[in-house]
Design an enzyme around this catalytic site. Structure first.
Site: not given
Ligand SMILES: Cc1cc2nc3c(=O)[nH]c(=O)nc-3n(C[C@H](O)[C@H](O)[C@H](O)COP(=O)(O)O)c2cc1C
Length: 180
Positions: A56, A113
């Site tokens: 992301t 993100e």
């Molecule tokens: C399409 C999409 C949907 C997501 N949905 C959730 C969610 O419902 N709950 C959640 O805790 N994180 C969700 N995430 C977030 C992820 O947890 C997050 O992208 C991941 O922790 C990476 O974060 P970082 O780049 O800061 O490490 C989602 C991410 C994306 C791209």
């Protein structure tokens, strides 16, 4: 939305997973969309690519306000472009965006993100990104396993692709272009 207080996120259930629709939202974007966001891509915790197979591009805190002031945490779809030095990474791509507190990882602040539906050849950190947010897919949820979160993100991607194929949405792709 008060972006300084983490809200409780509902736990995602099997029932929710089975009942997810394959396309969401109206036939053309409706208020408050479209919402345009832009800023230099920030480093997150790096879990998106490593843990979830879903890299992301994070927007800086101050760039989130046009969206977070009018919507709830959740997953959104739209288009985005990174102002990349590599012409092969320089197109407008469909995207899915998570606006929220990542309850599964217990983050302490709100983040936006963006996962662009393109395999980037070059690093996008520090490059300018522009996004147009066109619709809402689902609320942000908590999960009992990483696999369940990954499965929902894959469903989000398929839903976003279908939603954005509608002609009235395609028309907005040029709104996030750096170089028309
Ligand atoms: C399409 C999409 C949907 C997501 N949905 C959730 C969610 O419902 N709950 C959640 O805790 N994180 C969700 N995430 C977030 C992820 O947890 C997050 O992208 C991941 O922790 C990476 O974060 P970082 O780049 O800061 O490490 C989602 C991410 C994306 C791209």
């Amino acid at each position: 939305m008060d972006s300084s207080v983490r809200p409780a996120a509902p736990l995602r259930t099997e029932t929710f997973r089975r009942s997810r629709p394959s396309i969401v939202g109206p036939d053309e974007p409706e208020a408050p969309f479209p919402i345009v966001l832009s800023g230099p891509v920030q480093h997150g915790f790096g879990r998106g690519g490593k843990d979830l197979g879903c890299p992301t591009a994070n927007l800086p805190d101050e760039s989130i306000t046009p969206l977070s002031s009018v919507t709830e945490p959740g997953v959104y779809y739209g288009f985005a472009q990174v102002d990349s030095c590599d012409p092969e990474d320089n197109e407008v791509y469909p995207m899915v965006m998570s606006l929220g507190w990542n309850p599964f990882y217990r983050n302490e602040r709100l983040t936006a993100e963006i996962h662009l539906l393109h395999r980037f050849k070059s690093d996008f950190y520090g490059r300018d990104m522009k996004a147009v947010v066109l619709g809402y897919i689902r609320p942000e949820l908590d999960y009992t396993s990483r696999e369940a979160l990954i499965e929902d993100i894959q469903t989000d991607i398929r839903v976003a692709e279908r939603c954005l194929r509608r002609p009235a949405y395609q028309r907005y792709s040029s709104e996030c272009q750096w170089t028309p």
